[in-house]
Motif scaffolding. Structure first.
Motif, short mmCIF file in Angstrom:
data_model
loop_
_atom_site.label_atom_id
_atom_site.label_comp_id
_atom_site.label_asym_id
_atom_site.label_seq_id
_atom_site.Cartn_x
_atom_site.Cartn_y
_atom_site.Cartn_z
N ALA A 22 -1.47 -5.25 -2.52
CA ALA A 22 -2.00 -4.90 -0.93
C ALA A 22 -3.25 -5.69 -0.72
O ALA A 22 -3.23 -6.28 0.23
N TYR A 63 0.66 -1.27 -0.01
CA TYR A 63 -0.12 0.17 0.13
C TYR A 63 1.01 1.13 -0.13
O TYR A 63 0.66 2.22 -0.70
N LEU A 97 -8.17 -0.10 2.58
CA LEU A 97 -8.28 -0.52 1.01
C LEU A 97 -9.71 -0.43 0.56
O LEU A 97 -10.08 0.00 -0.69
N VAL A 103 -2.13 -1.08 -5.13
CA VAL A 103 -3.23 -1.66 -4.16
C VAL A 103 -3.52 -2.99 -4.56
O VAL A 103 -4.00 -3.62 -3.48
#
Length: 182
Positions: A48, A40, A79, A45
């Protein structure tokens, strides 16, 4: 700084291989949470999220202590907020807040700030006032909560200028920037 994250990832990868050999799921979950945070921070992303999914899968196979569950929830909230799913993110932040708060962990304040920001992003400023006036807001008085309140007011009024006059910066402690007409 990016190099340090990449170095951390290579160390984490080696550690993960060793932990797989001894089959310690508890440590594996901790490593995968850390991996998710690193990805992250590197603005990856997708990776992550994949690391967090793996951590959740491993956490389902073991007893997950409250602090570890709070970390999983906090990262899930982050997230989801990244995907602009603020309602789901709020739910995760709430769970993280409750766990951190029950353990008197100072990270509960970060969860509360994320909760407030989610409410602001979904235009639920009445809920922000309820949070700030409720047990959560009263437990964490101070500059951080005052700043969240100011952001909420600025959002409600659709005016960034009111943020300029909410409180003086540390260098301006002697002289207020508050306009005389206020």
């Amino acid at each position: 700084e990016k190099e340090k994250y990449n170095e951390a990832l290579s160390l984490e990868e080696t550690l993960q291989k060793e932990v797989r050999k001894i089959d310690d799921k508890h440590v594996m979950v901790e490593i995968q949470i850390l991996e998710s945070k690193i990805y992250y921070s590197l603005e990856n992303v997708a990776k992550a999220r994949a690391s967090l999914t793996a951590a959740r899968a491993n956490a389902n196979a073991i007893y997950c202590p409250p602090l570890m569950q709070a970390e999983l929830d906090q990262m899930s909230g982050i997230l989801n907020a990244e995907d602009k799913d603020y309602k789901t993110a709020y739910s995760y932040f709430y769970e993280a807040y409750e766990a951190y708060n029950s353990l008197n962990d100072p990270r509960s304040l970060n969860s509360l700030k994320y909760m407030i920001l989610c409410k602001i992003m979904t235009n639920q400023t009445d809920d922000v006032n309820a949070l700030l006036g409720g047990k959560q807001g009263l437990k964490h008085p101070g500059r951080d909560i005052d700043a969240m309140r100011a952001v909420s007011v600025a959002h409600t009024k659709r005016s960034l200028t009111c943020l300029l006059y909410t409180s003086p910066s540390p260098r301006d402690r002697q002289k207020s920037r508050m306009p005389s007409s206020a």
